[in-house]
Design a protein around this motif. Structure first.
Motif, PDB file in Angstrom:
ATOM      1  N   ASN A  83       0.730  -1.226  -0.002  1.00  0.00           N
ATOM      2  CA  ASN A  83      -0.041  -0.108  -0.011  1.00  0.00           C
ATOM      3  C   ASN A  83       1.021   1.144   0.012  1.00  0.00           C
ATOM      4  O   ASN A  83       1.362   1.838   1.023  1.00  0.00           O
ATOM      5  CB  ASN A  83      -0.929   0.005   1.350  1.00  0.00           C
ATOM      6  N   GLU A  84       1.335   1.635  -1.175  1.00  0.00           N
ATOM      7  CA  GLU A  84       2.235   2.999  -1.319  1.00  0.00           C
ATOM      8  C   GLU A  84       1.633   3.991  -0.819  1.00  0.00           C
ATOM      9  O   GLU A  84       2.383   4.936  -0.349  1.00  0.00           O
ATOM     10  CB  GLU A  84       2.498   2.940  -2.684  1.00  0.00           C
ATOM     11  N   CYS A  85       0.050   4.096  -0.468  1.00  0.00           N
ATOM     12  CA  CYS A  85      -0.712   5.402  -0.158  1.00  0.00           C
ATOM     13  C   CYS A  85      -0.291   5.513   1.482  1.00  0.00           C
ATOM     14  O   CYS A  85      -0.626   6.648   1.849  1.00  0.00           O
ATOM     15  CB  CYS A  85      -2.099   5.135  -0.519  1.00  0.00           C
ATOM     16  N   LEU A  86       0.246   4.603   1.968  1.00  0.00           N
ATOM     17  CA  LEU A  86       0.806   4.655   3.184  1.00  0.00           C
ATOM     18  C   LEU A  86       1.741   5.693   3.753  1.00  0.00           C
ATOM     19  O   LEU A  86       2.147   6.337   4.539  1.00  0.00           O
ATOM     20  CB  LEU A  86       0.982   3.540   4.091  1.00  0.00           C
ATOM     21  N   ASP A  87       2.583   5.882   2.365  1.00  0.00           N
ATOM     22  CA  ASP A  87       3.574   6.910   2.662  1.00  0.00           C
ATOM     23  C   ASP A  87       2.909   8.134   2.054  1.00  0.00           C
ATOM     24  O   ASP A  87       2.644   8.286   0.828  1.00  0.00           O
ATOM     25  CB  ASP A  87       4.757   6.541   1.733  1.00  0.00           C
ATOM     26  N   THR A  88       2.840   9.069   2.986  1.00  0.00           N
ATOM     27  CA  THR A  88       2.306  10.519   2.494  1.00  0.00           C
ATOM     28  C   THR A  88       3.055  11.187   1.523  1.00  0.00           C
ATOM     29  O   THR A  88       2.248  12.191   0.831  1.00  0.00           O
ATOM     30  CB  THR A  88       1.731  11.436   3.757  1.00  0.00           C
ATOM     31  N   SER A  89       4.208  10.906   1.111  1.00  0.00           N
ATOM     32  CA  SER A  89       4.913  11.529   0.237  1.00  0.00           C
ATOM     33  C   SER A  89       4.890  11.149  -1.094  1.00  0.00           C
ATOM     34  O   SER A  89       5.466  11.685  -2.006  1.00  0.00           O
ATOM     35  CB  SER A  89       6.673  11.633   0.928  1.00  0.00           C
ATOM     36  N   VAL A  90       4.143  10.025  -1.190  1.00  0.00           N
ATOM     37  CA  VAL A  90       4.217   9.408  -2.499  1.00  0.00           C
ATOM     38  C   VAL A  90       3.198  10.428  -3.468  1.00  0.00           C
ATOM     39  O   VAL A  90       3.607  10.621  -4.838  1.00  0.00           O
ATOM     40  CB  VAL A  90       3.211   8.172  -2.534  1.00  0.00           C
ATOM     41  N   CYS A  91       2.073  10.811  -3.044  1.00  0.00           N
ATOM     42  CA  CYS A  91       1.501  11.707  -3.869  1.00  0.00           C
ATOM     43  C   CYS A  91       1.148  13.220  -3.120  1.00  0.00           C
ATOM     44  O   CYS A  91       1.281  13.486  -1.956  1.00  0.00           O
ATOM     45  CB  CYS A  91       0.091  11.313  -4.053  1.00  0.00           C
ATOM     46  N   ASN A  92       1.116  14.334  -4.001  1.00  0.00           N
ATOM     47  CA  ASN A  92       1.081  15.534  -3.399  1.00  0.00           C
ATOM     48  C   ASN A  92      -0.352  15.834  -2.937  1.00  0.00           C
ATOM     49  O   ASN A  92      -0.697  16.674  -2.570  1.00  0.00           O
ATOM     50  CB  ASN A  92       1.565  16.766  -4.409  1.00  0.00           C
ATOM     51  N   THR A  93      -1.190  14.860  -3.557  1.00  0.00           N
ATOM     52  CA  THR A  93      -2.528  14.906  -3.008  1.00  0.00           C
ATOM     53  C   THR A  93      -3.210  13.459  -2.622  1.00  0.00           C
ATOM     54  O   THR A  93      -2.480  12.415  -2.223  1.00  0.00           O
ATOM     55  CB  THR A  93      -3.464  15.485  -4.239  1.00  0.00           C
ATOM     56  N   SER A  94      -4.441  13.295  -2.795  1.00  0.00           N
ATOM     57  CA  SER A  94      -5.023  11.989  -2.706  1.00  0.00           C
ATOM     58  C   SER A  94      -4.553  10.755  -3.417  1.00  0.00           C
ATOM     59  O   SER A  94      -4.086  11.092  -4.485  1.00  0.00           O
ATOM     60  CB  SER A  94      -6.442  11.959  -3.020  1.00  0.00           C
ATOM     61  N   CYS A  95      -4.109   9.694  -2.683  1.00  0.00           N
ATOM     62  CA  CYS A  95      -3.501   8.360  -3.301  1.00  0.00           C
ATOM     63  C   CYS A  95      -4.480   7.414  -3.091  1.00  0.00           C
ATOM     64  O   CYS A  95      -5.206   7.267  -2.053  1.00  0.00           O
ATOM     65  CB  CYS A  95      -2.415   8.090  -2.362  1.00  0.00           C
ATOM     66  N   ILE A  96      -4.621   6.562  -4.278  1.00  0.00           N
ATOM     67  CA  ILE A  96      -5.455   5.403  -4.539  1.00  0.00           C
ATOM     68  C   ILE A  96      -4.666   4.404  -4.627  1.00  0.00           C
ATOM     69  O   ILE A  96      -3.645   4.085  -5.598  1.00  0.00           O
ATOM     70  CB  ILE A  96      -6.571   5.530  -5.703  1.00  0.00           C
ATOM     71  N   ASN A  97      -4.621   3.366  -3.624  1.00  0.00           N
ATOM     72  CA  ASN A  97      -3.622   2.124  -3.822  1.00  0.00           C
ATOM     73  C   ASN A  97      -4.719   0.892  -5.087  1.00  0.00           C
ATOM     74  O   ASN A  97      -5.628   1.159  -4.984  1.00  0.00           O
ATOM     75  CB  ASN A  97      -3.632   1.414  -2.485  1.00  0.00           C
ATOM     76  N   THR A  98      -3.578   0.653  -5.840  1.00  0.00           N
ATOM     77  CA  THR A  98      -3.987  -0.473  -6.922  1.00  0.00           C
ATOM     78  C   THR A  98      -3.026  -1.796  -6.649  1.00  0.00           C
ATOM     79  O   THR A  98      -1.943  -1.541  -6.019  1.00  0.00           O
ATOM     80  CB  THR A  98      -3.742   0.243  -8.385  1.00  0.00           C
ATOM     81  N   PRO A  99      -3.731  -2.806  -7.035  1.00  0.00           N
ATOM     82  CA  PRO A  99      -2.842  -3.878  -7.090  1.00  0.00           C
ATOM     83  C   PRO A  99      -1.358  -3.568  -7.882  1.00  0.00           C
ATOM     84  O   PRO A  99      -1.103  -3.715  -8.899  1.00  0.00           O
ATOM     85  CB  PRO A  99      -3.576  -5.104  -7.847  1.00  0.00           C
ATOM     86  N   GLY A 100      -0.310  -3.703  -6.959  1.00  0.00           N
ATOM     87  CA  GLY A 100       0.821  -3.671  -7.413  1.00  0.00           C
ATOM     88  C   GLY A 100       1.578  -2.250  -7.767  1.00  0.00           C
ATOM     89  O   GLY A 100       2.519  -1.991  -8.037  1.00  0.00           O
TER      90      GLY A 100
END
Length: 423
Positions: free
Chosen positions: A256-273
């Motif tokens: 779940n890359e979205c757990l890292d808040t620095s991944v996106c400058n805005t909202s993050c949606i996790n997808t398979p892989g």
């Protein structure tokens, strides 16, 4: 006158004793020595015929008459003039493989195991005797051991896993076998190694290549690692080198890359892989970290003649020419950046209140009644940036924002319009 016959004629023979007698016809008498008889002791006495106590041969000896005597031919084991003495045969019999016992007229040899014969001189072939036993044909050696005859005994050539004189003892192979990757269990004549996972072989000494086995499985060819991960064999096991976006022993767990808040400058949606960043208006790129140059892309084109477009981070401004004024379009773009936040149904009331407050600052006396929000009003406008269109129209908040955008456009706030004094 008396006649001295004994001295004159010496009639008595064979050492007989002569005695002159008066009144006898011969004038003498002979007393014969033992073994002789007759008037003059000239006749041999056959002692064997008389078979008296004095002439008897003992112990089955045979009496043989001789001149003036006899002799006894003794049977085996006896000796003496009358065969009265037992011969001690053990004094002259070499018995190497047993013990000699003298008996009356004979002897007995008690042979050691493996020997036979009168004097224990014959080796017994125990192996042949066992196989020729009419009652029970069997080998002296157990558990398929081979019987080998030796002088006075035999040996057993044991098969693998057995020991002892007759191969009757099981060898505990586990005592001398190092099994580091499993457990050794002794069995009758052998052993069994219960290998740990990842190992095989008689002594668990061979590493199993799990990666190769999985790929070579005739029934189901597959990798032990999921999601295009690489399988790497290790001693007794394997590891999976996961592709980006996956984790776990077999790469079965999505990161779940979205757990890292620095991944996106805005909202993050996790997808398979992987993941998907919902970019705010004015931004693009996988991480929404690339500013959209609205001026260059022509987003401001509906009103190109009344001002100059100035790009900013995440937005742009209109610098109106002299005689024109209006609300900068960037305000409206700022509203778009809040789409995801407004999408939360629980915050709709707050969204409306926030919109009302903001619009009041833009246009005095402008209010929004949420009962006016209908599907027909929602459809009046699409997102200002086509790349955000799917995200905007997919949310309820997008409908609210579209209504606001439509209302503002209807009020002609997004363009530079002439000042009142000039109209």
């Amino acid at each position: 006158m008396t006649s001295d016959v004994c001295n004159t004629t010496r009639p008595c023979q064979n050492n007989g004793t002569c005695t002159n007698t008066i009144g006898t016809s011969s004038g003498y008498n002979c007393s014969c020595t033992e073994g002789w008889e007759g008037i003059n002791c000239a006749e041999d006495k056959d002692e064997c015929i008389e078979d008296t106590q004095d002439t008897q041969c003992y112990n089955n000896g045979t009496c043989v008459n001789t001149l003036g005597s006899y002799r006894c031919n003794c049977s085996l084991g006896w000796e003496g003039s009358k065969c009265e003495t037992d011969v001690n045969e053990c004094l002259g019999v070499p018995v190497k493989n047993g013990e000699c016992y003298n008996t009356a007229g004979s002897f007995l040899c008690l042979c050691n195991a493996g020997w036979t014969g009168e004097n224990c001189e014959d080796d017994i072939d125990e192996c042949a005797d066992a196989m020729n036993n009419v009652t029970n044909k069997s080998s002296l050696c157990y558990n398929n051991g081979s019987c080998i005859n030796t002088l006075g005994s035999y040996t057993c050539n044991c098969t693998l896993g057995w020991e002892g004189l007759k191969c009757e003892t099981d060898v505990n192979e586990c005592m001398g076998i190092p099994v580091t990757n499993g457990e050794c269990i002794n069995t009758a004549g052998s052993f069994l190694c219960l290998c740990n996972a990842g190992w095989t072989g008689e002594r668990c000494e061979i590493d199993i290549d799990e990666c190769a086995d999985a790929m070579n499985n005739a029934t189901h060819k597959s990798s032990l690692c999921y999601n295009n991960a690489s399988c790497i064999n290790t001693l007794g096991s394997y590891t999976c080198n996961c592709t980006l976006g996956w984790e776990g022993r077999t790469c079965e767990t999505d990161v779940n890359e979205c757990l890292d808040t620095s991944v996106c400058n805005t909202s993050c949606i996790n997808t398979p892989g992987s993941f998907w960043c919902l970019c705010e208006a004015g931004w693009t790129g996988k991480h929404c970290d690339q500013d959209i140059d609205e001026c260059a892309t022509g987003i401001h084109n509906p009103f190109p003649d009344n001002g100059t477009c100035i790009n900013t981070n995440g937005s742009f401004w209109y610098n109106c020419t002299t005689g024109w004024e209006g609300v900068p379009y960037s305000y409206l773009m700022a509203f778009a950046s809040r789409i995801e936040y407004w999408n939360n149904p629980e915050n709709q009331q707050r969204q409306l209140e926030t919109l009302n407050s903001t619009l009041k600052q833009l246009k005095n006396n402008l209010t929004i009644d949420k009962t006016d929000i209908t599907s027909s009003r929602i459809k009046r406008i699409s997102a200002p940036d086509p790349r955000q269109s799917a995200a905007i129209t997919g949310y309820l908040g997008a409908g609210i924002l579209s209504f606001v955008f439509g209302l503002l456009l209807c009020l002609d706030l997004t363009m530079c319009f002439r000042r009142s004094a000039d109209q």
